[in-house]
Design a protein around this motif. Structure first.
Motif, PDB file in Angstrom:
ATOM      1  N   ARG A  37       0.820  -1.221   0.000  1.00  0.00           N
ATOM      2  CA  ARG A  37       0.000   0.000   0.000  1.00  0.00           C
ATOM      3  C   ARG A  37       0.854   1.272   0.000  1.00  0.00           C
ATOM      4  N   HIS A  38       2.138   1.141   0.286  1.00  0.00           N
ATOM      5  CA  HIS A  38       3.032   2.303   0.306  1.00  0.00           C
ATOM      6  C   HIS A  38       3.744   2.537  -1.029  1.00  0.00           C
ATOM      7  N   VAL A  39       3.497   1.691  -2.008  1.00  0.00           N
ATOM      8  CA  VAL A  39       4.155   1.818  -3.311  1.00  0.00           C
ATOM      9  C   VAL A  39       3.151   2.372  -4.326  1.00  0.00           C
ATOM     10  N   MET A  40       3.571   3.394  -5.069  1.00  0.00           N
ATOM     11  CA  MET A  40       2.734   3.990  -6.107  1.00  0.00           C
ATOM     12  C   MET A  40       3.482   3.966  -7.427  1.00  0.00           C
ATOM     13  N   ALA A  41       2.753   3.699  -8.499  1.00  0.00           N
ATOM     14  CA  ALA A  41       3.365   3.683  -9.824  1.00  0.00           C
ATOM     15  C   ALA A  41       2.355   4.201 -10.843  1.00  0.00           C
ATOM     16  N   THR A  42       2.828   5.064 -11.741  1.00  0.00           N
ATOM     17  CA  THR A  42       1.974   5.591 -12.801  1.00  0.00           C
ATOM     18  C   THR A  42       2.654   5.400 -14.143  1.00  0.00           C
ATOM     19  N   TRP A  43       1.851   5.389 -15.206  1.00  0.00           N
ATOM     20  CA  TRP A  43       2.376   5.266 -16.561  1.00  0.00           C
ATOM     21  C   TRP A  43       1.632   6.237 -17.454  1.00  0.00           C
ATOM     22  N   ASP A  44       2.368   7.059 -18.161  1.00  0.00           N
ATOM     23  CA  ASP A  44       1.794   7.984 -19.130  1.00  0.00           C
ATOM     24  C   ASP A  44       2.419   7.727 -20.487  1.00  0.00           C
ATOM     25  N   TYR A  45       1.564   7.715 -21.496  1.00  0.00           N
ATOM     26  CA  TYR A  45       2.059   7.626 -22.867  1.00  0.00           C
ATOM     27  C   TYR A  45       2.263   9.024 -23.424  1.00  0.00           C
ATOM     28  N   MET A  46       3.389   9.219 -24.101  1.00  0.00           N
ATOM     29  CA  MET A  46       3.654  10.466 -24.799  1.00  0.00           C
ATOM     30  C   MET A  46       2.972  10.417 -26.162  1.00  0.00           C
ATOM     31  N   THR A  47       2.643  11.565 -26.675  1.00  0.00           N
ATOM     32  CA  THR A  47       2.048  11.656 -27.999  1.00  0.00           C
ATOM     33  C   THR A  47       3.090  11.242 -29.042  1.00  0.00           C
ATOM     34  N   PRO A  48       2.715  10.376 -29.984  1.00  0.00           N
ATOM     35  CA  PRO A  48       3.663  10.008 -31.036  1.00  0.00           C
ATOM     36  C   PRO A  48       4.257  11.249 -31.710  1.00  0.00           C
ATOM     37  N   HIS A  49       5.535  11.170 -32.016  1.00  0.00           N
ATOM     38  CA  HIS A  49       6.308  12.232 -32.657  1.00  0.00           C
ATOM     39  C   HIS A  49       6.550  13.438 -31.746  1.00  0.00           C
ATOM     40  N   HIS A  50       6.233  13.319 -30.459  1.00  0.00           N
ATOM     41  CA  HIS A  50       6.466  14.421 -29.516  1.00  0.00           C
ATOM     42  C   HIS A  50       7.602  14.104 -28.556  1.00  0.00           C
ATOM     43  N   TYR A  51       8.483  13.208 -28.942  1.00  0.00           N
ATOM     44  CA  TYR A  51       9.636  12.825 -28.127  1.00  0.00           C
ATOM     45  C   TYR A  51      10.817  12.677 -29.077  1.00  0.00           C
ATOM     46  N   ALA A  52      11.782  13.566 -28.930  1.00  0.00           N
ATOM     47  CA  ALA A  52      12.981  13.508 -29.765  1.00  0.00           C
ATOM     48  C   ALA A  52      14.132  12.913 -28.961  1.00  0.00           C
ATOM     49  N   HIS A  53      14.836  12.003 -29.571  1.00  0.00           N
ATOM     50  CA  HIS A  53      16.046  11.433 -28.984  1.00  0.00           C
ATOM     51  C   HIS A  53      17.079  11.387 -30.102  1.00  0.00           C
ATOM     52  N   GLY A  54      18.222  12.025 -29.862  1.00  0.00           N
ATOM     53  CA  GLY A  54      19.231  12.106 -30.909  1.00  0.00           C
ATOM     54  C   GLY A  54      18.727  12.884 -32.115  1.00  0.00           C
ATOM     55  N   GLY A  55      17.784  13.793 -31.876  1.00  0.00           N
ATOM     56  CA  GLY A  55      17.252  14.597 -32.961  1.00  0.00           C
ATOM     57  C   GLY A  55      16.192  13.916 -33.800  1.00  0.00           C
ATOM     58  N   LYS A  56      15.840  12.695 -33.448  1.00  0.00           N
ATOM     59  CA  LYS A  56      14.849  11.945 -34.226  1.00  0.00           C
ATOM     60  C   LYS A  56      13.592  11.723 -33.390  1.00  0.00           C
TER      61      LYS A  56
END
Length: 128
Positions: A37-56
């Motif tokens: 009961r003391h552990v919390m976890a959430t997950w959110d999806y980012m919008t496609p094409h709204h996350y750049a890594h290495g410029g891509k």
């Protein structure tokens, strides 16, 4: 009180996010010898094409690029070894349950301080 916040792009294949969060929560509770009961976890999806890594940018979560982003909040009374163990546990659990390589998980840690957390109807003070 660990709180784990996960962000990723949507997956191309089916991923049972509630199952992954459940497994991760149980693993953290067991490893830290605390009640679930003391552990919390959430997950959110980012919008496609709204996350750049290495410029891509991409539409879905790749196995080897665009790391899954994880933020761990945990009490500051944990030792460096305990924090490192939690980081490893999170990375291992996610990579075992998801179509993502363990090297493609990015986790950062923020300490939660006594008198700096409001939970269960009051400001929490660590009993040390």
């Amino acid at each position: 009180m660990p709180l784990v916040r996960i962000k990723s792009l949507p997956f191309a294949q089916d991923v049972n996010v509630p199952r992954v969060l459940n497994l991760l929560s149980h693993a953290l509770a067991e490893a830290n010898e605390i009640e679930l009961r003391h552990v919390m976890a959430t997950w959110d999806y980012m919008t496609p094409h709204h996350y750049a890594h290495g410029g891509k940018h991409v539409e879905t979560q790749p196995e080897f690029s665009h790391p899954i982003l994880v933020h761990l909040f945990a009490p500051n009374f944990n030792t460096e070894e305990q924090i490192a163990a939690m980081l490893e546990l999170i990375a291992s659990t996610l990579s075992e349950q998801l179509p993502v390589d363990k090297r493609n998980v990015f986790i950062n840690y923020s300490p939660a301080y006594s008198d700096g957390v409001y939970d269960e109807g009051h400001v929490v003070e660590w009993d040390m």
